[in-house]
Motif scaffolding. Structure first.
Motif, PDB file in Angstrom:
ATOM      1  N   TYR A 104      55.011  35.760  31.072  1.00 37.11           N
ATOM      2  CA  TYR A 104      53.709  36.149  31.636  1.00 37.11           C
ATOM      3  C   TYR A 104      53.834  36.450  33.129  1.00 37.11           C
ATOM      4  CZ  TYR A 104      48.921  35.208  33.352  1.00 37.11           C
ATOM      5  OH  TYR A 104      47.706  35.259  33.970  1.00 37.11           O
ATOM      6  N   ARG A 105      54.480  35.561  33.861  1.00 41.08           N
ATOM      7  CA  ARG A 105      54.633  35.744  35.310  1.00 41.08           C
ATOM      8  C   ARG A 105      55.420  37.014  35.638  1.00 41.08           C
ATOM      9  NH1 ARG A 105      57.435  30.783  37.261  1.00 41.08           N
ATOM     10  NH2 ARG A 105      57.371  31.861  39.232  1.00 41.08           N
ATOM     11  N   LEU A 106      56.460  37.315  34.854  1.00 43.00           N
ATOM     12  CA  LEU A 106      57.241  38.541  35.081  1.00 43.00           C
ATOM     13  C   LEU A 106      56.366  39.778  34.907  1.00 43.00           C
ATOM     14  CD1 LEU A 106      60.599  37.710  33.273  1.00 43.00           C
ATOM     15  CD2 LEU A 106      60.334  38.250  35.701  1.00 43.00           C
ATOM     16  N   VAL A 107      55.515  39.778  33.899  1.00 40.91           N
ATOM     17  CA  VAL A 107      54.646  40.930  33.644  1.00 40.91           C
ATOM     18  C   VAL A 107      53.573  41.030  34.729  1.00 40.91           C
ATOM     19  CG1 VAL A 107      52.974  41.927  32.032  1.00 40.91           C
ATOM     20  CG2 VAL A 107      55.143  41.005  31.191  1.00 40.91           C
ATOM     21  N   VAL A 108      52.971  39.906  35.096  1.00 38.20           N
ATOM     22  CA  VAL A 108      51.935  39.913  36.140  1.00 38.20           C
ATOM     23  C   VAL A 108      52.520  40.424  37.460  1.00 38.20           C
ATOM     24  CG1 VAL A 108      50.468  38.412  37.574  1.00 38.20           C
ATOM     25  CG2 VAL A 108      50.464  38.173  35.070  1.00 38.20           C
ATOM     26  N   ALA A 109      53.750  40.058  37.763  1.00 37.34           N
ATOM     27  CA  ALA A 109      54.386  40.473  39.022  1.00 37.34           C
ATOM     28  C   ALA A 109      54.525  41.990  39.118  1.00 37.34           C
ATOM     29  CB  ALA A 109      55.751  39.809  39.170  1.00 37.34           C
ATOM     30  N   ARG A 110      54.559  42.682  37.982  1.00 38.90           N
ATOM     31  CA  ARG A 110      54.712  44.142  37.984  1.00 38.90           C
ATOM     32  C   ARG A 110      53.368  44.871  38.006  1.00 38.90           C
ATOM     33  NH1 ARG A 110      60.060  46.204  37.408  1.00 38.90           N
ATOM     34  NH2 ARG A 110      58.881  48.069  36.986  1.00 38.90           N
ATOM     35  N   LEU A 111      52.278  44.129  37.906  1.00 44.09           N
ATOM     36  CA  LEU A 111      50.950  44.745  37.978  1.00 44.09           C
ATOM     37  C   LEU A 111      50.608  45.063  39.426  1.00 44.09           C
ATOM     38  CD1 LEU A 111      48.947  42.302  35.659  1.00 44.09           C
ATOM     39  CD2 LEU A 111      49.632  44.651  35.105  1.00 44.09           C
ATOM     40  N   PRO A 112      49.752  46.071  39.650  1.00 39.84           N
ATOM     41  CA  PRO A 112      49.260  46.287  41.010  1.00 39.84           C
ATOM     42  C   PRO A 112      48.556  45.005  41.486  1.00 39.84           C
ATOM     43  CG  PRO A 112      48.644  48.104  39.573  1.00 39.84           C
ATOM     44  CD  PRO A 112      49.240  47.042  38.697  1.00 39.84           C
ATOM     45  N   GLU A 113      48.728  44.684  42.747  1.00 41.43           N
ATOM     46  CA  GLU A 113      48.223  43.409  43.276  1.00 41.43           C
ATOM     47  C   GLU A 113      46.749  43.167  42.943  1.00 41.43           C
ATOM     48  OE1 GLU A 113      48.631  41.126  47.462  1.00 41.43           O
ATOM     49  OE2 GLU A 113      50.192  42.592  46.968  1.00 41.43           O
ATOM     50  N   ALA A 114      45.936  44.202  43.015  1.00 36.57           N
ATOM     51  CA  ALA A 114      44.500  44.052  42.757  1.00 36.57           C
ATOM     52  C   ALA A 114      44.195  43.684  41.300  1.00 36.57           C
ATOM     53  CB  ALA A 114      43.772  45.335  43.127  1.00 36.57           C
ATOM     54  N   GLN A 115      45.127  43.950  40.390  1.00 31.67           N
ATOM     55  CA  GLN A 115      44.895  43.662  38.971  1.00 31.67           C
ATOM     56  C   GLN A 115      45.455  42.308  38.536  1.00 31.67           C
ATOM     57  OE1 GLN A 115      46.146  46.739  36.286  1.00 31.67           O
ATOM     58  NE2 GLN A 115      45.332  48.362  37.578  1.00 31.67           N
ATOM     59  N   ARG A 116      46.182  41.647  39.391  1.00 29.36           N
ATOM     60  CA  ARG A 116      46.822  40.383  39.009  1.00 29.36           C
ATOM     61  C   ARG A 116      45.789  39.265  38.875  1.00 29.36           C
ATOM     62  NH1 ARG A 116      51.791  40.520  43.375  1.00 29.36           N
ATOM     63  NH2 ARG A 116      52.849  42.334  42.473  1.00 29.36           N
ATOM     64  N   PRO A 117      45.742  38.608  37.707  1.00 32.71           N
ATOM     65  CA  PRO A 117      44.801  37.503  37.541  1.00 32.71           C
ATOM     66  C   PRO A 117      45.243  36.229  38.278  1.00 32.71           C
ATOM     67  CG  PRO A 117      46.042  37.837  35.531  1.00 32.71           C
ATOM     68  CD  PRO A 117      46.436  38.927  36.476  1.00 32.71           C
ATOM     69  N   VAL A 118      46.524  36.151  38.622  1.00 32.51           N
ATOM     70  CA  VAL A 118      47.087  35.008  39.353  1.00 32.51           C
ATOM     71  C   VAL A 118      48.194  35.513  40.266  1.00 32.51           C
ATOM     72  CG1 VAL A 118      46.619  33.343  37.504  1.00 32.51           C
ATOM     73  CG2 VAL A 118      48.834  34.504  37.579  1.00 32.51           C
ATOM     74  N   ASP A 119      48.620  34.681  41.190  1.00 32.85           N
ATOM     75  CA  ASP A 119      49.791  35.000  42.013  1.00 32.85           C
ATOM     76  C   ASP A 119      51.024  34.637  41.184  1.00 32.85           C
ATOM     77  OD1 ASP A 119      51.982  35.042  43.723  1.00 32.85           O
ATOM     78  OD2 ASP A 119      50.866  34.208  45.414  1.00 32.85           O
ATOM     79  N   PRO A 120      51.818  35.633  40.767  1.00 36.01           N
ATOM     80  CA  PRO A 120      52.950  35.353  39.886  1.00 36.01           C
ATOM     81  C   PRO A 120      54.041  34.510  40.539  1.00 36.01           C
ATOM     82  CG  PRO A 120      53.038  37.607  40.661  1.00 36.01           C
ATOM     83  CD  PRO A 120      51.725  37.045  41.117  1.00 36.01           C
ATOM     84  N   HIS A 121      54.026  34.427  41.849  1.00 36.68           N
ATOM     85  CA  HIS A 121      55.075  33.682  42.544  1.00 36.68           C
ATOM     86  C   HIS A 121      54.764  32.196  42.629  1.00 36.68           C
ATOM     87  CE1 HIS A 121      56.692  37.580  43.374  1.00 36.68           C
ATOM     88  NE2 HIS A 121      55.552  37.935  43.944  1.00 36.68           N
ATOM     89  N   THR A 122      53.493  31.839  42.465  1.00 40.72           N
ATOM     90  CA  THR A 122      53.119  30.423  42.554  1.00 40.72           C
ATOM     91  C   THR A 122      52.533  29.881  41.257  1.00 40.72           C
ATOM     92  OG1 THR A 122      50.933  30.992  43.416  1.00 40.72           O
ATOM     93  CG2 THR A 122      52.673  30.574  45.034  1.00 40.72           C
ATOM     94  N   TYR A 123      52.023  30.753  40.381  1.00 37.50           N
ATOM     95  CA  TYR A 123      51.376  30.282  39.153  1.00 37.50           C
ATOM     96  C   TYR A 123      52.363  29.507  38.283  1.00 37.50           C
ATOM     97  CZ  TYR A 123      48.740  29.996  34.888  1.00 37.50           C
ATOM     98  OH  TYR A 123      48.094  29.507  33.779  1.00 37.50           O
ATOM     99  N   GLY A 124      51.933  28.351  37.820  1.00 37.23           N
ATOM    100  CA  GLY A 124      52.755  27.562  36.909  1.00 37.23           C
ATOM    101  C   GLY A 124      53.905  26.833  37.563  1.00 37.23           C
ATOM    102  N   THR A 125      53.945  26.800  38.898  1.00 36.67           N
ATOM    103  CA  THR A 125      55.061  26.140  39.571  1.00 36.67           C
ATOM    104  C   THR A 125      54.655  24.831  40.234  1.00 36.67           C
ATOM    105  OG1 THR A 125      54.677  27.395  41.598  1.00 36.67           O
ATOM    106  CG2 THR A 125      56.246  28.325  40.023  1.00 36.67           C
ATOM    107  N   GLY A 126      53.356  24.520  40.198  1.00 41.09           N
ATOM    108  CA  GLY A 126      52.871  23.299  40.835  1.00 41.09           C
ATOM    109  C   GLY A 126      52.999  22.085  39.930  1.00 41.09           C
ATOM    110  N   PRO A 127      52.344  20.987  40.306  1.00 39.97           N
ATOM    111  CA  PRO A 127      52.437  19.740  39.549  1.00 39.97           C
ATOM    112  C   PRO A 127      51.937  19.882  38.097  1.00 39.97           C
ATOM    113  CG  PRO A 127      51.244  19.404  41.617  1.00 39.97           C
ATOM    114  CD  PRO A 127      51.553  20.850  41.520  1.00 39.97           C
TER     115      PRO A 127
END
Length: 131
Positions: A104-127
Motif C-alpha cells: 500500500y505504501r509503495l503505491v501511495v508513494a507513486r500517487l501525486p501528493e495531493a491524492q495521497r490519503p496518508v504520508d507513505p514515508h511515515t504511515y504504519g511506521t509508528g508505535p
C-alpha cells in the motif's frame, strides 16, 4: 496460517488502510484492492491454493523470495515489482499485515501528493505498526 486465514488477514488489513477499496474487475474469483484507482493487492486461488499478490520494492522482493519458500514472483504481474504470497511456515498474521501495508505504501508513494490519503514515508511506521 492456512489459506483462508491468509485471505482473511490480508483483506482485514487492506480494509483498514485509508482510501483502500475492494473491487472485482476480473470476476468473482479475483479480489482486487486499490487506493485512488491504483492496485496494491490482489487475492485469488491458483490451482486451489489461496494466494495474495502484492507490490514490493524490487530489492526487497528478491530478498523475500530468497528467504521464504512461500513467496514467489508476482502471478500474472511484473515479476520484478510484485510477489505472490502463499500460506506456510513463517507466514503469520503480523507478516501478512506488514507485507500488505508495505505494498500500500509503495503505491501511495507513486500517487501525486495531493491524492495521497496518508504520508507513505511515515504511515504504519509508528508505535501502532507493531500491533
Amino acid at each position: 496460517m492456512n489459506g483462508s486465514d491468509l485471505h482473511t488477514t490480508a483483506a482485514e488489513c487492506a480494509e483498514e488502510l485509508p482510501g483502500a477499496q475492494p473491487e472485482h474487475p476480473f470476476g468473482p474469483d479475483w479480489e482486487v484492492y486499490k487506493v485512488r484507482g491504483k492496485v496494491f493487492m490482489l487475492m485469488t486461488d491458483v490451482p486451489g491454493r489461496p494466494v495474495v499478490i502484492l507490490k514490493a520494492d524490487p530489492g526487497e522482493a528478491h530478498a523475500l523470495r530468497e528467504q521464504y519458500s512461500h513467496i514467489t514472483p508476482g502471478y500474472h504481474m511484473n515479476k520484478k515489482h510484485w510477489i505472490t504470497l502463499e500460506s506456510g511456515e513463517g507466514v503469520d498474521r503480523e507478516f501478512v499485515r506488514e507485507l500488505v501495508t508495505d505494498s500500500y505504501r509503495l503505491v501511495v508513494a507513486r500517487l501525486p501528493e495531493a491524492q495521497r490519503p496518508v504520508d507513505p514515508h511515515t504511515y504504519g511506521t509508528g508505535p501502532r505498526a507493531a500491533r
